[in-house]
Scaffold this motif. Sequence first.
Motif, short mmCIF file in Angstrom:
data_model
loop_
_atom_site.label_atom_id
_atom_site.label_comp_id
_atom_site.label_asym_id
_atom_site.label_seq_id
_atom_site.Cartn_x
_atom_site.Cartn_y
_atom_site.Cartn_z
N MET A 38 0.82 -1.21 0.00
CA MET A 38 0.00 0.00 0.00
C MET A 38 0.86 1.27 0.00
O MET A 38 0.46 2.30 -0.55
CB MET A 38 -0.93 0.01 1.23
N LEU A 39 2.02 1.20 0.63
CA LEU A 39 2.89 2.36 0.74
C LEU A 39 3.93 2.44 -0.38
O LEU A 39 4.78 3.33 -0.37
CB LEU A 39 3.63 2.34 2.09
N LYS A 40 3.83 1.53 -1.34
CA LYS A 40 4.85 1.47 -2.39
C LYS A 40 5.09 2.80 -3.11
O LYS A 40 6.25 3.22 -3.27
CB LYS A 40 4.47 0.38 -3.40
N PRO A 41 4.06 3.53 -3.52
CA PRO A 41 4.31 4.82 -4.19
C PRO A 41 5.01 5.83 -3.27
O PRO A 41 5.88 6.58 -3.72
CB PRO A 41 2.90 5.30 -4.57
N ILE A 42 4.63 5.84 -1.99
CA ILE A 42 5.25 6.77 -1.04
C ILE A 42 6.68 6.38 -0.75
O ILE A 42 7.56 7.24 -0.61
CB ILE A 42 4.43 6.84 0.27
N ILE A 43 6.94 5.07 -0.66
CA ILE A 43 8.31 4.59 -0.44
C ILE A 43 9.19 5.00 -1.61
O ILE A 43 10.33 5.44 -1.43
CB ILE A 43 8.33 3.06 -0.23
N LEU A 44 8.67 4.85 -2.82
CA LEU A 44 9.42 5.26 -4.01
C LEU A 44 9.70 6.76 -3.98
O LEU A 44 10.83 7.20 -4.25
CB LEU A 44 8.65 4.88 -5.27
N PHE A 45 8.69 7.54 -3.63
CA PHE A 45 8.84 8.99 -3.57
C PHE A 45 9.90 9.41 -2.55
O PHE A 45 10.80 10.20 -2.85
CB PHE A 45 7.50 9.64 -3.23
N THR A 46 9.80 8.87 -1.34
CA THR A 46 10.76 9.25 -0.29
C THR A 46 12.17 8.75 -0.60
O THR A 46 13.15 9.41 -0.25
CB THR A 46 10.31 8.71 1.08
N THR A 47 12.25 7.60 -1.26
CA THR A 47 13.58 7.08 -1.63
C THR A 47 14.25 8.00 -2.65
O THR A 47 15.44 8.31 -2.53
CB THR A 47 13.46 5.66 -2.20
N ILE A 48 13.49 8.45 -3.64
CA ILE A 48 14.05 9.33 -4.66
C ILE A 48 14.43 10.69 -4.06
O ILE A 48 15.53 11.20 -4.31
CB ILE A 48 13.06 9.50 -5.82
N THR A 49 13.52 11.28 -3.26
CA THR A 49 13.84 12.58 -2.67
C THR A 49 15.00 12.49 -1.70
O THR A 49 15.84 13.40 -1.64
CB THR A 49 12.60 13.15 -1.95
N SER A 50 15.09 11.39 -0.95
CA SER A 50 16.21 11.20 -0.02
C SER A 50 17.51 10.99 -0.78
O SER A 50 18.58 11.47 -0.35
CB SER A 50 15.94 10.00 0.90
N THR A 51 17.44 10.29 -1.90
CA THR A 51 18.62 10.10 -2.74
C THR A 51 19.13 11.43 -3.27
O THR A 51 20.33 11.73 -3.21
CB THR A 51 18.30 9.16 -3.91
N GLN A 73 15.64 3.25 -9.59
CA GLN A 73 14.63 3.09 -8.55
C GLN A 73 13.24 2.87 -9.13
O GLN A 73 12.46 2.07 -8.63
CB GLN A 73 14.65 4.30 -7.62
N PHE A 74 12.92 3.58 -10.22
CA PHE A 74 11.63 3.38 -10.88
C PHE A 74 11.55 1.96 -11.45
O PHE A 74 10.50 1.30 -11.36
CB PHE A 74 11.43 4.39 -12.00
N LYS A 75 12.64 1.48 -12.04
CA LYS A 75 12.65 0.14 -12.62
C LYS A 75 12.51 -0.93 -11.54
O LYS A 75 11.76 -1.90 -11.70
CB LYS A 75 13.96 -0.07 -13.41
N VAL A 76 13.24 -0.75 -10.44
CA VAL A 76 13.19 -1.71 -9.35
C VAL A 76 11.79 -1.76 -8.74
O VAL A 76 11.26 -2.82 -8.40
CB VAL A 76 14.24 -1.38 -8.27
#
Length: 290
Positions: A208-221, A282-285
């Motif tokens: 359920m949190l997959k889109p938010i995890i992707l977002f925070t991972t990219i912004t943190s990166t 990250q998008f691909k993964v």
Amino acid sequence: MKQLTNKNSIGWLFVLISVVAITLFYFYPMFDALLLSFQSGMGANLEYVGFDNWSRLLNDPTLKQALINTMTYLMIQVPLMIVLALFFSVILNDPNLKFRGFFRTAIFLPAVTSLVAYSVIFKYMFSVDGIVNQLLINLNLISEPIAFISDPVWAKVVIILAITWRWTGYNMIFYLSALQNIDRSIYEAARIDGANSFQQFIQITIPMLKPIILFTTITSTIGTLQLFDEVVNITSGGPGIQTISISQYIYDLSFKYTPNFGYAATVSYVIVILVVILSIIQFKVAGEKE
């Protein structure tokens, strides 16, 4: 019909203002920096040197060390912070937990502290005569103070701890917001089917949190690749250049060493390239197509 046309015109006017602002303050500086990367010199005394700055990147030992340091921070700190943010958000989303508001505020507060202030505090906390060494000695865990700031490995650890302390609460807020939008009946159905808390976390919360995890991972990166304040104020890139980040190196090239804005702009595009590459990965993964 005329009224509808007027409304559309007003709407396009608002969009146009945003487009002009973004172009003027975002895309134009990027394009200008790209042109600057083909020049060399300081101030207004610039001359075109072709691809000399780009070829210099391949033989720059300081840039190599800055890349190693920055990627070390990235590979350790971002996963650690994401996991901690998820952990705290799940705990603090429990409606039966007392003082939830207090704990949420306490964990989020570091995100609104001054970058310089908290970096200096961490520097003094981990100094030879700082509170951390005094505590470890009093607990008989060490016999003599550890030179955290002047040791290449420990200095990186201090910087990673500092970044994690400041930004974990910031990412936690995103996860908390997303968790509160998940229907609790899903968890109730899972409990009825015999799923324990861990299984619910893996099978329900994470997807359920997959889109938010992707977002925070990219912004943190992106944030870690632009790391500057903590490194400058805690270690100044030392000992030597063992903790220097790419952003600090860009600053040094522009204002500390013999100023060379052209090469500094070239190094800044290393961050742009890394952001694009890592974001695509990250998008691909994550399996996101849009």
